[in-house]
Design a protein around this motif. Structure first.
Motif, PDB file in Angstrom:
ATOM      1  N   MET A   1       0.837  -1.188   0.000  1.00  0.00           N
ATOM      2  CA  MET A   1       0.000   0.000   0.000  1.00  0.00           C
ATOM      3  C   MET A   1       0.878   1.247   0.000  1.00  0.00           C
ATOM      4  O   MET A   1       2.019   1.222   0.479  1.00  0.00           O
ATOM      5  CB  MET A   1      -0.900   0.008   1.233  1.00  0.00           C
ATOM      6  CG  MET A   1      -1.883  -1.137   1.297  1.00  0.00           C
ATOM      7  SD  MET A   1      -3.145  -1.054   0.007  1.00  0.00           S
ATOM      8  CE  MET A   1      -4.080   0.386   0.576  1.00  0.00           C
ATOM      9  N   VAL A   2       0.325   2.338  -0.539  1.00  0.00           N
ATOM     10  CA  VAL A   2       1.038   3.614  -0.513  1.00  0.00           C
ATOM     11  C   VAL A   2       0.111   4.710   0.007  1.00  0.00           C
ATOM     12  O   VAL A   2      -1.104   4.645  -0.174  1.00  0.00           O
ATOM     13  CB  VAL A   2       1.569   4.016  -1.913  1.00  0.00           C
ATOM     14  CG1 VAL A   2       2.629   3.046  -2.386  1.00  0.00           C
ATOM     15  CG2 VAL A   2       0.433   4.141  -2.917  1.00  0.00           C
ATOM     16  N   LYS A   3       0.717   5.671   0.674  1.00  0.00           N
ATOM     17  CA  LYS A   3       0.018   6.891   1.053  1.00  0.00           C
ATOM     18  C   LYS A   3       0.404   7.933   0.009  1.00  0.00           C
ATOM     19  O   LYS A   3       1.493   8.504   0.044  1.00  0.00           O
ATOM     20  CB  LYS A   3       0.437   7.338   2.457  1.00  0.00           C
ATOM     21  CG  LYS A   3      -0.349   8.509   3.012  1.00  0.00           C
ATOM     22  CD  LYS A   3       0.099   8.809   4.439  1.00  0.00           C
ATOM     23  CE  LYS A   3      -0.713   9.943   5.050  1.00  0.00           C
ATOM     24  NZ  LYS A   3      -0.271  10.229   6.440  1.00  0.00           N
ATOM     25  N   PHE A   4      -0.492   8.147  -0.950  1.00  0.00           N
ATOM     26  CA  PHE A   4      -0.197   8.950  -2.131  1.00  0.00           C
ATOM     27  C   PHE A   4      -0.715  10.375  -1.965  1.00  0.00           C
ATOM     28  O   PHE A   4      -1.843  10.589  -1.520  1.00  0.00           O
ATOM     29  CB  PHE A   4      -0.837   8.303  -3.362  1.00  0.00           C
ATOM     30  CG  PHE A   4      -0.571   9.020  -4.650  1.00  0.00           C
ATOM     31  CD1 PHE A   4       0.685   8.977  -5.232  1.00  0.00           C
ATOM     32  CD2 PHE A   4      -1.577   9.743  -5.280  1.00  0.00           C
ATOM     33  CE1 PHE A   4       0.937   9.639  -6.435  1.00  0.00           C
ATOM     34  CE2 PHE A   4      -1.342  10.405  -6.478  1.00  0.00           C
ATOM     35  CZ  PHE A   4      -0.072  10.354  -7.055  1.00  0.00           C
ATOM     36  N   ILE A   5       0.113  11.352  -2.319  1.00  0.00           N
ATOM     37  CA  ILE A   5      -0.279  12.759  -2.260  1.00  0.00           C
ATOM     38  C   ILE A   5      -0.824  13.163  -3.624  1.00  0.00           C
ATOM     39  O   ILE A   5      -0.080  13.305  -4.595  1.00  0.00           O
ATOM     40  CB  ILE A   5       0.913  13.664  -1.877  1.00  0.00           C
ATOM     41  CG1 ILE A   5       1.621  13.132  -0.632  1.00  0.00           C
ATOM     42  CG2 ILE A   5       0.430  15.093  -1.673  1.00  0.00           C
ATOM     43  CD1 ILE A   5       0.723  13.004   0.577  1.00  0.00           C
ATOM     44  N   ASP A   6      -2.125  13.335  -3.704  1.00  0.00           N
ATOM     45  CA  ASP A   6      -2.792  13.662  -4.967  1.00  0.00           C
ATOM     46  C   ASP A   6      -3.029  15.169  -5.050  1.00  0.00           C
ATOM     47  O   ASP A   6      -3.784  15.738  -4.261  1.00  0.00           O
ATOM     48  CB  ASP A   6      -4.126  12.909  -5.050  1.00  0.00           C
ATOM     49  CG  ASP A   6      -4.823  13.109  -6.386  1.00  0.00           C
ATOM     50  OD1 ASP A   6      -4.190  13.687  -7.285  1.00  0.00           O
ATOM     51  OD2 ASP A   6      -5.985  12.695  -6.507  1.00  0.00           O
ATOM     52  N   THR A   7      -2.361  15.806  -6.007  1.00  0.00           N
ATOM     53  CA  THR A   7      -2.520  17.257  -6.175  1.00  0.00           C
ATOM     54  C   THR A   7      -3.591  17.604  -7.204  1.00  0.00           C
ATOM     55  O   THR A   7      -3.978  18.769  -7.337  1.00  0.00           O
ATOM     56  CB  THR A   7      -1.191  17.885  -6.647  1.00  0.00           C
ATOM     57  OG1 THR A   7      -0.818  17.300  -7.901  1.00  0.00           O
ATOM     58  CG2 THR A   7      -0.094  17.643  -5.620  1.00  0.00           C
ATOM     59  N   SER A   8      -4.043  16.607  -7.965  1.00  0.00           N
ATOM     60  CA  SER A   8      -5.056  16.793  -9.019  1.00  0.00           C
ATOM     61  C   SER A   8      -4.586  17.765 -10.103  1.00  0.00           C
ATOM     62  O   SER A   8      -5.394  18.393 -10.778  1.00  0.00           O
ATOM     63  CB  SER A   8      -6.378  17.301  -8.410  1.00  0.00           C
ATOM     64  OG  SER A   8      -6.898  16.358  -7.500  1.00  0.00           O
ATOM     65  N   ILE A   9      -3.284  17.913 -10.238  1.00  0.00           N
ATOM     66  CA  ILE A   9      -2.729  18.796 -11.274  1.00  0.00           C
ATOM     67  C   ILE A   9      -2.410  17.958 -12.508  1.00  0.00           C
ATOM     68  O   ILE A   9      -1.683  16.969 -12.438  1.00  0.00           O
ATOM     69  CB  ILE A   9      -1.456  19.506 -10.771  1.00  0.00           C
ATOM     70  CG1 ILE A   9      -1.795  20.437  -9.600  1.00  0.00           C
ATOM     71  CG2 ILE A   9      -0.789  20.284 -11.905  1.00  0.00           C
ATOM     72  CD1 ILE A   9      -0.597  21.127  -9.013  1.00  0.00           C
ATOM     73  N   GLN A  10      -2.975  18.352 -13.651  1.00  0.00           N
ATOM     74  CA  GLN A  10      -2.797  17.619 -14.896  1.00  0.00           C
ATOM     75  C   GLN A  10      -1.580  18.153 -15.667  1.00  0.00           C
ATOM     76  O   GLN A  10      -1.243  19.333 -15.584  1.00  0.00           O
ATOM     77  CB  GLN A  10      -4.049  17.740 -15.768  1.00  0.00           C
ATOM     78  CG  GLN A  10      -5.327  17.243 -15.104  1.00  0.00           C
ATOM     79  CD  GLN A  10      -5.247  15.766 -14.785  1.00  0.00           C
ATOM     80  OE1 GLN A  10      -4.806  14.973 -15.622  1.00  0.00           O
ATOM     81  NE2 GLN A  10      -5.677  15.380 -13.592  1.00  0.00           N
ATOM     82  N   ILE A  11      -0.961  17.259 -16.424  1.00  0.00           N
ATOM     83  CA  ILE A  11       0.174  17.623 -17.260  1.00  0.00           C
ATOM     84  C   ILE A  11      -0.275  17.643 -18.727  1.00  0.00           C
ATOM     85  O   ILE A  11      -0.972  16.737 -19.192  1.00  0.00           O
ATOM     86  CB  ILE A  11       1.341  16.620 -17.086  1.00  0.00           C
ATOM     87  CG1 ILE A  11       1.768  16.557 -15.615  1.00  0.00           C
ATOM     88  CG2 ILE A  11       2.530  16.998 -17.972  1.00  0.00           C
ATOM     89  CD1 ILE A  11       2.292  17.853 -15.061  1.00  0.00           C
ATOM     90  N   THR A  12       0.109  18.698 -19.468  1.00  0.00           N
ATOM     91  CA  THR A  12      -0.257  18.813 -20.886  1.00  0.00           C
ATOM     92  C   THR A  12       0.563  17.815 -21.705  1.00  0.00           C
ATOM     93  O   THR A  12       1.591  17.303 -21.230  1.00  0.00           O
ATOM     94  CB  THR A  12       0.021  20.234 -21.401  1.00  0.00           C
ATOM     95  OG1 THR A  12       1.436  20.445 -21.413  1.00  0.00           O
ATOM     96  CG2 THR A  12      -0.650  21.268 -20.531  1.00  0.00           C
ATOM     97  N   PRO A  13       0.135  17.533 -22.944  1.00  0.00           N
ATOM     98  CA  PRO A  13       0.895  16.615 -23.812  1.00  0.00           C
ATOM     99  C   PRO A  13       2.347  17.026 -24.030  1.00  0.00           C
ATOM    100  O   PRO A  13       3.199  16.193 -24.323  1.00  0.00           O
ATOM    101  CB  PRO A  13       0.109  16.647 -25.130  1.00  0.00           C
ATOM    102  CG  PRO A  13      -1.285  16.974 -24.710  1.00  0.00           C
ATOM    103  CD  PRO A  13      -1.135  17.943 -23.573  1.00  0.00           C
ATOM    104  N   THR A  14       2.632  18.317 -23.850  1.00  0.00           N
ATOM    105  CA  THR A  14       4.001  18.805 -24.041  1.00  0.00           C
ATOM    106  C   THR A  14       4.820  18.774 -22.749  1.00  0.00           C
ATOM    107  O   THR A  14       5.952  19.246 -22.720  1.00  0.00           O
ATOM    108  CB  THR A  14       3.979  20.238 -24.597  1.00  0.00           C
ATOM    109  OG1 THR A  14       3.222  21.074 -23.720  1.00  0.00           O
ATOM    110  CG2 THR A  14       3.376  20.263 -25.989  1.00  0.00           C
TER     111      THR A  14
END
Length: 378
Positions: free
Chosen positions: A173-186
């Protein structure tokens, strides 16, 4: 020598309460832990069912069973039956057909320990100072009890697996920090996740982004990376070949902190740890629980399990003391000198009351935490 008057009871007798049964057996009425010890001791002579306050005599043994026998002819731990009931109850209360629990969390939920056990597993020197005793006693306590608890968890899991009541898997299991920030195709951060655009003023307003901490199974890619990091730190910084060497060096906390630092920086993972995944049919578990609870009440089962854990720890500490004394007499020395001290057994008992007794969970005022280091060793 048998002191209780078994001639005064027979199979099928119903006693309206504990005091009435004590009178029939010519036994002293007790309270607290003394009563619990007494009830356990009675099981050497006869078995009974509890219905509310009533005691119903089910069987009177032809011969008295030894105290260490605990109704089993092998080396099975004396609290496995209670663990089975409480694990069934725990999984049923999840209202799902799959549950993931770390071993440290499971030990707490099953009333094997209280929250102090986790807290001071990673801060043994502080515990030794609080209890005013040499740290050797604390180390000895954790080393011996951890082995017992690992065996108990494995045993009860195998028992339920063999009954085809559940499937058990070990997962990372992992304790994941989700920032909900998306990365563009570039490869750039999407500005809409970071800024709000005000067309009237043609300005960008910084958003207040609050990361979320999510517990989930590690992906295959994450598991591979985690393993590489763990091995790299093990070899490069600690010059060790296996994790046991780091543990024995007393640097295990530092090791896991070093691993976590890299995982957080590279993968947004705050920590990784082993856990148990149980898959099951809730209805089948409920049937088994109902079958077993004809003999046990849930709250009493929790108390009985915890008491039997403490009894086993006391019994084992006495054996270690006696073995150390024998070794001293035969060889003139012993490997662990603190085990021959007159206060060894009392000190182990004191630690047990602080870390194991579920009624003393508030004695040291700690937060309930999952212990990453403990889970790595279970």
């Amino acid at each position: 020598m048998i002191n209780i008057k078994l001639d005064n009871i027979k199979v099928g007798d119903v006693f309206k309460n504990y005091k009435e049964l004590c009178t029939a057996l010519d036994e002293i009425v007790k309270g607290g832990d003394s009563k619990k010890y007494q009830l356990i001791d009675w099981e050497r002579y006869f078995t009974y069912d509890k219905q509310g306050n009533k005691f119903i005599i089910k069987e009177i043994h032809e011969s008295v069973k030894a105290k260490q026998d605990n109704r089993k002819s092998n080396n099975l731990l004396p609290f496995i039956d209670e663990m089975e009931i409480l694990l069934l109850d725990l999984l049923i209360r999840k209202y799902d057909n799959q549950t993931v629990l770390s071993s440290s969390k499971l030990m707490l939920e099953l009333c094997i320990i209280n929250p102090n056990y986790h807290k001071y597993f990673m801060d043994r020197s502080k515990l030794s100072k609080m209890l005013d005793m040499d740290i050797g006693y604390v180390i000895d306590f954790y080393d011996t009890t951890n082995a017992t608890f690992k065996s108990a968890l494995n045993t009860v899991t195998k028992r339920l697996t063999s009954k085809k009541l559940l499937i058990h898997e070990t997962v990372m299991m992992v304790k994941f920090i989700d920032t909900s920030i998306q990365i563009t195709p570039t490869g750039h951060v999407n500005f809409n996740d970071v800024f709000a655009y005000d067309e009237a003023t043609d300005t960008y307003i910084n958003k207040n982004i609050k990361p979320k901490e999510i517990y989930r199974p590690a992906t295959d890619e994450e598991r591979e990376y985690i393993l590489k990091v763990e091995r790299f730190i093990l070899e490069s910084k600690y010059k060790a070949d296996n994790i046991q060497e780091v543990f024995l060096s007393g640097k295990i906390n530092n090791y896991y902190q070093d691993v976590s630092d890299i995982l957080l920086k590279k993968l947004n993972i705050k920590k990784a740890y082993k856990a148990n995944r149980y898959t099951y049919d809730v209805n089948e578990l409920a049937k088994q629980k109902h079958k077993l609870l004809s003999k046990y009440q849930l709250r009493e089962t929790q108390d009985q399990l915890n008491l039997k854990v403490r009894l086993r720890i006391d019994e084992n500490s006495n054996k270690r003391y006696e073995k150390a004394i024998e070794q001293l007499i035969k060889l003139g020395h012993t490997k662990k000198e603190y085990r021959i001290e007159n206060d060894y057994v009392d000190n182990i008992n004191t630690i047990g009351n602080s870390l194991i007794d579920i009624h003393n969970g508030d004695s040291l005022k700690v937060d309930i935490v999952e212990c990453e280091v403990l889970d790595s060793l279970l």
